[in-house]
Write a protein that holds these residues in place. Structure first.
Motif, PDB file in Angstrom:
ATOM      1  N   UNK A 343       0.846  -1.190   0.000  1.00  0.00           N
ATOM      2  CA  UNK A 343       0.000   0.000   0.000  1.00  0.00           C
ATOM      3  C   UNK A 343       0.884   1.242   0.000  1.00  0.00           C
ATOM      4  N   UNK A 344       0.742   2.066  -1.024  1.00  0.00           N
ATOM      5  CA  UNK A 344       1.573   3.255  -1.184  1.00  0.00           C
ATOM      6  C   UNK A 344       0.777   4.496  -0.785  1.00  0.00           C
ATOM      7  N   UNK A 345       1.334   5.286   0.146  1.00  0.00           N
ATOM      8  CA  UNK A 345       0.709   6.523   0.604  1.00  0.00           C
ATOM      9  C   UNK A 345       1.255   7.704  -0.185  1.00  0.00           C
ATOM     10  N   UNK A 346       0.387   8.621  -0.579  1.00  0.00           N
ATOM     11  CA  UNK A 346       0.812   9.846  -1.266  1.00  0.00           C
ATOM     12  C   UNK A 346       0.133  11.047  -0.624  1.00  0.00           C
ATOM     13  N   UNK A 347       0.814  12.187  -0.691  1.00  0.00           N
ATOM     14  CA  UNK A 347       0.221  13.422  -0.187  1.00  0.00           C
ATOM     15  C   UNK A 347       0.494  13.642   1.283  1.00  0.00           C
ATOM     16  N   UNK A 348      -0.547  14.042   2.034  1.00  0.00           N
ATOM     17  CA  UNK A 348      -0.386  14.301   3.458  1.00  0.00           C
ATOM     18  C   UNK A 348       0.463  15.526   3.724  1.00  0.00           C
ATOM     19  N   UNK A 349       1.200  15.487   4.818  1.00  0.00           N
ATOM     20  CA  UNK A 349       2.080  16.600   5.153  1.00  0.00           C
ATOM     21  C   UNK A 349       3.474  16.073   5.485  1.00  0.00           C
ATOM     22  N   UNK A 350       4.422  16.965   5.583  1.00  0.00           N
ATOM     23  CA  UNK A 350       5.812  16.610   5.852  1.00  0.00           C
ATOM     24  C   UNK A 350       6.080  16.620   7.360  1.00  0.00           C
ATOM     25  N   UNK A 352       7.799  18.603   9.068  1.00  0.00           N
ATOM     26  CA  UNK A 352       7.740  19.949   9.654  1.00  0.00           C
ATOM     27  C   UNK A 352       6.379  20.608   9.486  1.00  0.00           C
ATOM     28  N   UNK A 353       5.383  19.830   9.063  1.00  0.00           N
ATOM     29  CA  UNK A 353       4.016  20.320   9.023  1.00  0.00           C
ATOM     30  C   UNK A 353       3.595  21.010   7.745  1.00  0.00           C
ATOM     31  N   UNK A 354       4.439  20.963   6.701  1.00  0.00           N
ATOM     32  CA  UNK A 354       4.092  21.588   5.421  1.00  0.00           C
ATOM     33  C   UNK A 354       3.330  20.606   4.534  1.00  0.00           C
ATOM     34  N   UNK A 355       2.695  21.133   3.513  1.00  0.00           N
ATOM     35  CA  UNK A 355       2.001  20.304   2.531  1.00  0.00           C
ATOM     36  C   UNK A 355       2.965  19.280   1.944  1.00  0.00           C
ATOM     37  N   UNK A 383      -5.102  16.298   3.611  1.00  0.00           N
ATOM     38  CA  UNK A 383      -5.015  17.154   4.793  1.00  0.00           C
ATOM     39  C   UNK A 383      -5.636  18.518   4.494  1.00  0.00           C
ATOM     40  N   UNK A 384      -5.693  19.352   5.509  1.00  0.00           N
ATOM     41  CA  UNK A 384      -6.209  20.707   5.323  1.00  0.00           C
ATOM     42  C   UNK A 384      -5.322  21.516   4.378  1.00  0.00           C
ATOM     43  N   UNK A 385      -4.078  21.069   4.183  1.00  0.00           N
ATOM     44  CA  UNK A 385      -3.136  21.796   3.342  1.00  0.00           C
ATOM     45  C   UNK A 385      -3.021  21.219   1.937  1.00  0.00           C
ATOM     46  N   UNK A 386      -3.760  20.156   1.646  1.00  0.00           N
ATOM     47  CA  UNK A 386      -3.670  19.519   0.326  1.00  0.00           C
ATOM     48  C   UNK A 386      -4.182  20.452  -0.762  1.00  0.00           C
ATOM     49  N   UNK A 387      -3.414  20.651  -1.828  1.00  0.00           N
ATOM     50  CA  UNK A 387      -3.879  21.503  -2.929  1.00  0.00           C
ATOM     51  C   UNK A 387      -5.141  20.940  -3.580  1.00  0.00           C
ATOM     52  N   UNK A 388      -6.035  21.848  -3.995  1.00  0.00           N
ATOM     53  CA  UNK A 388      -7.277  21.405  -4.625  1.00  0.00           C
ATOM     54  C   UNK A 388      -7.011  20.626  -5.907  1.00  0.00           C
ATOM     55  N   UNK A 411      -5.142  14.396   9.160  1.00  0.00           N
ATOM     56  CA  UNK A 411      -5.256  14.876  10.546  1.00  0.00           C
ATOM     57  C   UNK A 411      -5.721  13.759  11.470  1.00  0.00           C
ATOM     58  N   UNK A 412      -6.601  12.905  10.984  1.00  0.00           N
ATOM     59  CA  UNK A 412      -7.060  11.776  11.801  1.00  0.00           C
ATOM     60  C   UNK A 412      -5.936  10.775  12.038  1.00  0.00           C
ATOM     61  N   UNK A 413      -5.143  10.521  11.007  1.00  0.00           N
ATOM     62  CA  UNK A 413      -3.992   9.619  11.145  1.00  0.00           C
ATOM     63  C   UNK A 413      -3.024  10.168  12.183  1.00  0.00           C
TER      64      UNK A 413
END
Length: 447
Positions: A343-350, A352-355, A383-388, A411-413
């Motif tokens: 299972x490969x995860x993409x996106x989320x945040x870094x 240091x909390x950046x997109x 996440x809340x920071x994910x680009x549209x 955020x839930x993770x």
């Protein structure tokens, strides 16, 4: 970023992966048996496991498929599945069931059956972990099991459900060996009652490093040999580059995007052939791991987005070439699958909390959309920071209805991992894999 359609190379590799018949790869069981016959009783158990792993990597049949750019198979060809008799030893009835099953079958040759009957079963039948467990349970439990009231999984595999560390992109196994040697030097046999066991474990880790390095060097030599015989100048150059890649990794840290993918793949093969972790050994946040290599290679004009996607799609083929090892007994009769639940995860945040969305995140969406393979599974962390634009692209892929990607709330993770006591950095770099367990990637097994 608009990249559409598999090129001819990837189409051929995908077709081979989909159409190749799944079959039992008996060589692993044979080589592991030889190693145990040679070393069992003369070394500690950790060292025995490591020496057996090294023997396998030194002697297994290698395979480089026509046109591929990422090399390495669990067995002797695409869709070959090794068996793990030290965990659970298949009976001849099991082998016939696998061979004759109409759906999710594994071809078994007469030579396989003879080897299983004459060598594998006599050595492993009473030594296997499964046999020891079943002989330790109550008569009531065994009656329930034998009558099919329930089936079992865990005694047929090691613990999977974990993700490779980001360190594999910053260190080679020669670096790990140096760290291990330093730890051995610092052992205090005068005051530490566990020093001997620690040395046995450290020795075994060093041997395992040797094993994976040997596999890379063998592939490097094979690619070079094939290049010398190759008449097509383009393929010759590819084989020479593959040889160089395998000379670099896994012995040393990867230097390029291509080598970073090959580094992960060698480690994936090592983990999943040393002991069956069925299921869910995964690369985790692949976009964050690969993006620095991608940017650097593009800057140096040795890579573009088209080549980067082609290499990713070659990795997708490698994942799909590896069917999950077949089970045994009642579980074999009642449960069957080809997927190993990568299972490969993409996106989320870094950390240091950046997109966390980057160029590779979009390439992965393109890749999963075009390849439409059984595995690897893919998800996007939103996440809340994910680009549209990324969310929209993921939705465009998902609405086609073939099951990928899954959508998970970053955020839930993070909150789930914080609740479990993880640091905020580990929580941000974590995610989901397997049957959707949440874990801190590279830091734990979260079965």
């Amino acid at each position: 970023m608009k990249l559409r359609g598999m090129n001819e190379r990837v189409q051929k590799l995908r077709q081979q992966s989909v159409e190749a018949p799944a079959h039992i790869y008996i060589e692993r069981a044979n080589l592991m048996t030889d190693a145990y016959m040679k070393y069992e009783g003369s070394v500690s158990i950790p060292e025995l496991r490591a020496l057996a792993f090294k023997h396998f990597m030194e002697n297994k049949k290698l395979c480089i498929n026509d046109g591929e750019l990422i090399v390495g198979e669990k067995g002797d060809a695409p869709q070959s599945s090794p068996t793990f008799p030290e965990l659970c030893c298949h009976t001849l009835e099991d082998m016939h069931i696998m061979n004759n099953r109409e759906l999710i079958g594994f071809a078994v040759t007469e030579e396989d059956l003879e080897l299983q009957k004459s060598k594998i079963i006599p050595y492993w039948e009473k030594r296997s972990v499964r046999n020891k467990i079943i002989n330790s349970v109550s008569p009531e439990w065994r009656e329930c099991y034998e009558s099919g009231i329930f089936t079992e999984f865990m005694e047929q595999r090691g613990p999977g459900h974990t993700v490779a560390s980001f360190e594999i992109y910053t260190k080679g196994f020669n670096d790990y060996k140096k760290e291990i040697e330093e730890e051995i030097k610092n052992l205090d046999f005068a005051t530490d009652v566990n020093a001997l066991k620690k040395r046995e474990q450290l020795n075994s880790m060093s041997i395992a490093c040797d094993a994976i390095i040997i596999l890379g060097k063998r592939y490097s030599l094979l690619a070079k040999e094939l290049a010398e015989k190759e008449s097509d100048p383009i393929r010759k150059e590819e084989l020479l580059q593959i040889s160089k890649n395998c000379e670099t990794v896994p012995a040393n840290k990867p230097e390029t995007y291509w080598q970073a993918i090959q580094m992960y793949w060698f480690i994936h093969l090592g983990v999943t052939t040393e002991l069956n972790p069925w299921d869910a050994y995964s690369p985790g946040r692949l976009d964050q791991h690969l993006n620095p290599f991608y940017l650097e290679d593009c800057k140096n004009n040795i890579l573009d987005e088209y080549k980067a996607k082609e290499l990713l799609e070659c990795l997708w083929v490698k994942f799909n070439n590896q069917p999950a090892p077949p089970k045994v007994g009642v579980t074999l009769k009642e449960s069957s699958t080809y997927t190993d639940f990568v299972n490969i995860n993409s996106g989320g945040i870094t950390a240091n909390g950046q997109d966390g969305v980057n160029d590779i995140s979009y390439l992965i969406l393109e890749c999963m959309d075009e390849m439409k393979l059984l595995q690897p599974s893919s998800n996007v962390q939103i996440s809340k920071k994910t680009p549209k634009n990324f969310l929209k692209k993921a939705c465009e892929v998902s609405r086609k209805g073939w099951g990928q990607p899954a959508f998970y709330n970053t955020e839930a993770i993070i909150q789930e991992l914080l609740n479990a006591g993880k640091t905020i950095e580990d929580a941000r770099l974590g995610g989901t894999s397997g049957c959707v367990e949440t874990g801190a990637f590279g830091s734990e097994a979260y079965i």
